[in-house]
Design an enzyme around this catalytic site. Structure first.
Site, mmCIF file in Angstrom:
data_model
loop_
_atom_site.group_PDB
_atom_site.id
_atom_site.type_symbol
_atom_site.label_atom_id
_atom_site.label_comp_id
_atom_site.label_asym_id
_atom_site.label_seq_id
_atom_site.Cartn_x
_atom_site.Cartn_y
_atom_site.Cartn_z
ATOM 1 N N LYS A 285 0.853 -1.189 0.000
ATOM 2 C CA LYS A 285 0.000 0.000 0.000
ATOM 3 C C LYS A 285 0.893 1.244 0.000
ATOM 4 C CE LYS A 285 -4.414 1.310 2.066
ATOM 5 N NZ LYS A 285 -5.367 1.084 3.164
ATOM 6 N N GLU A 370 -19.460 -6.796 10.164
ATOM 7 C CA GLU A 370 -20.430 -6.054 10.971
ATOM 8 C C GLU A 370 -21.431 -6.968 11.669
ATOM 9 O OE1 GLU A 370 -18.762 -3.310 7.912
ATOM 10 O OE2 GLU A 370 -19.623 -5.331 7.847
ATOM 11 N N ARG A 398 -25.431 -3.621 7.186
ATOM 12 C CA ARG A 398 -24.928 -4.970 6.925
ATOM 13 C C ARG A 398 -25.166 -5.902 8.111
ATOM 14 N NH1 ARG A 398 -20.666 -4.744 2.871
ATOM 15 N NH2 ARG A 398 -19.412 -6.236 4.025
#
Length: 639
Positions: A285, A370, A398
């Site tokens: 990243k 979640e 979710r």
């Protein structure tokens, strides 16, 4: 300098370039990305895009996009994809009002084959596209690009299981392994994903053993009947891979920043018959930009190193609601051993990262999960722990089944701290917090609260932690009016609002963010000779029925304002109350978010468009009272 990039108007322009030119193009794209993000104010998904430059190039060179479908999970990493698919000249409009979306958007380009913004959806969509292809007799590849963080989402594994069962052909899952989502990934699966390797010894040994056995008399039958031998050889060389148990052929891990290696592997994968393939690539990243790679958390959301320092005499910025929430959570954790916090891969976004650093045994990051976060919190609550479940409004959708089945049905005391409620700003349509009041208000015994300012956020959080049942607290992105946060937290009576201003002509009833706009609107109305009362509702459920009915009877009527859709929202609750008491005509207007998908742009812009700012609320009130010509409500179609 963008000598090669200037010549790229679409994927076909990539196919005649040498690997040396592709390496230069990758470097040009990275610097173009930095310049773009800096140009739009330094905010944007930078580090994740820097990490997929070579992958994006390889995909668009080797596959016939958009005929071949590339589905990007979350899709915050599609900036390079957009640059390569004809949107390079519009990149300075990304995440700006009326400009390009920061995510994949089907309305924007035929190359954006599936819209996204939430994690874990790409494999399901890609499987659906592959099955649709086969049903229609078409011929193309369906490719899902998913990060190792998103792979921890249960939905991703469900899709893998289904695809393996179907033995879906020409389906490729690219696992982009950078050990990060926004923050470092958590969980056993994420920790062990890098341990999964396909050793060349295994592939060669499997081939050689097959050839040897099949040359023996009755060899083919022996080979088919001796799978235990084959498995034993494999197990001696490498562990049985996790992904192969899903029915996928596994390739990797390979260097995700080496275009030649990526292309060679993709070409090999294209020859795999009869089953889906998972390609495991390793990326960094922020790759290629030292400052971004040095701090991928900060550079995830922009060019932090290019931001000018504030002037020494500049006023100190107000804390965000996220920061106020996190500080209050820290105080609660330190004052009560039963209080814990739970979040789903959003330590940074919810402000809990420093609290987690100080109290790692009391702040739980469960990864992009979640539903698990909610039920985990419910389990904690059964044993006397007081969980604060900090999940963005848009992401709590979710976990809705768990909210209902595991918390509400059992009446468990879980606090839902819903950040980013209402207009969310630059992240746009997939992140708008526009329905949480609606989907929570229908649940029996659920308390729904929203603060008018920072101090009230602290007080309501304290109230929720000390409540004996489920309690939802919604608050917006950004900072508030600037109320003091040094006072001790206090418990507020549930179902009681407050009168902030007396008036006789009309009553403006604000919920959450809209309260401060209602106060300003009352000042505007006063200049027009209209005496407006202002109520801070505090609670959408239960309502302060006595207060609302009293002001409905003693003033010209009620105008409600909220940042939620009208259907099932706070205003609907007030209208139901008035109708039940024969006062439906006293409900003058419910100002709310529109019944449409709202795109990206500044919060203030959308409040103005949908008349949820002070001027808009005042204008609507005047029109309803006949003090000015009625004007139609401005609407904006989603783009």
């Amino acid at each position: 300098m963008t000598e090669i990039l200037d010549r790229i108007d679409g994927p076909r322009d990539l196919r005649g370039l040498t690997y040396e030119q592709l390496e230069q193009l990758s470097d040009e794209i990275r610097h173009f990305l930095v310049d773009t993000v800096d140009c739009i104010g330094g905010g944007g998904h930078l580090a994740s895009n820097l990490g997929v430059v070579e992958l994006s190039i390889a995909l668009h060179r080797l596959f016939d996009t958009p005929k071949d479908k590339v589905v990007w999970d979350v899709s915050h990493q599609v900036y390079v994809h957009k640059i390569l698919t004809g949107r390079k000249d519009r990149m300075t409009s990304i995440r700006q009002f009326g400009g390009l979306s920061g995510f994949s958007d089907r309305t924007e380009s035929e190359h954006d084959v599936f819209g996204a913004g939430h994690a874990g959806t790409s494999i399901s969509a890609a499987v659906g596209m592959a099955v649709a292809r086969d049903l229609k007799g078409d011929d193309y590849y369906s490719i899902a690009v998913i990060g190792d963080g998103a792979m921890t989402a249960g939905m991703a594994l469900e899709a893998m299981n289904h695809a393996g069962h179907l033995r879906t052909q020409k389906l490729i899952v690219v696992l982009n392994d950078n050990a990060m989502s926004i923050s470092p990934n958590v969980g056993a699966l994420s920790k062990n994903v890098n341990k999964i390797r396909v050793d060349p010894l295994y592939r060669n040994a499997k081939r050689d053993l097959s050839e040897f056995v099949e040359h023996l008399p009755l060899g083919r039958q022996v080979w088919q009947g001796a799978k235990r031998v084959k498995a034993s050889v494999r197990d001696l060389l490498v562990p049985v891979t996790f992904w192969e148990q899903f029915g996928f052929e596994y390739y990797g891990p390979i260097d995700g920043h080496n275009i030649a290696e990526l292309e060679a592997t993709f070409n090999a994968i294209k020859r795999v018959p009869g089953k889906p393939v998972l390609l495991h690539i390793l990326t960094e990243k922020g790759h290629g930009i030292p400052e971004a790679a040095a701090d991928p958390i900060k550079s995830h959301s922009g060019t932090y190193w290019l931001k000018k320092p504030a002037a020494p005499d500049a006023p100190k910025p107000k804390p965000s609601y996220s920061q106020v929430f996190a500080e209050a959570t820290r105080e609660l954790i330190e004052s009560d051993p039963r209080v814990v916090a739970v979040t789903a891969a959003m330590l940074e976004g919810t402000g809990l990262a420093p609290v987690h650093a100080k109290h790692p045994d009391r702040v739980f990051d469960v990864g992009i999960a979640e539903q698990h976060a909610v039920t985990f919190a419910a389990g904690l609550a059964t044993e006397g722990i007081k969980p604060i479940c900090a999940i963005y409004s848009t992401f709590l959708q979710r976990g809705f089944d768990s909210v209902v089945h595991d918390v509400v049905v059992q009446g468990l005391p879980v606090v839902f701290a819903m950040d980013r409620a209402g207009f969310v700003g630059d992240d746009g349509k997939t992140h708008q917090g526009f329905i949480d009041i609606s989907f929570l208000r229908c649940l029996p015994n659920m308390v729904i609260a929203a603060p008018k300012d920072e101090r009230e956020l602290r007080d309501l959080l304290y109230t929720g932690v000390n409540h004996s049942g489920p309690f939802a607290l919604r608050y917006p992105r950004g900072s508030g009016p600037g109320a003091s946060t040094v006072e001790p937290m206090r418990q507020l009576p549930i179902g009681r609002g407050e009168v902030l201003r007396e008036g006789r002509d009309v009553t403006l009833v604000g919920f959450g963010t809209s309260v401060s706009e209602c106060l300003l609107a009352a000042g505007i109305l006063e200049q027009a000779g209209i005496d407006a009362a202002v109520i801070n509702a505090r609670y959408a459920k239960p309502l302060d029925e006595e207060l609302l009915l009293r002001y409905a009877r003693t003033t010209g009527g009620l105008v409600t304002a909220e940042e939620n859709v009208r259907a099932g929202g706070f205003g609907d609750a007030v209208l139901e109350l008035l109708a039940d008491n024969g006062l439906a005509t006293k409900n003058l207007a419910n100002l709310a978010m529109p019944d449409q998908i709202v795109d990206h742009g500044p919060q203030a812009t959308f409040r103005q468009i949908y008349q949820l700012d002070a001027a808009g609320i005042a204008a609507r009130a005047k029109a309803l009272l006949g003090a000015s010509p009625s004007a139609p409500l401005v609407t904006l179609a989603a783009t």
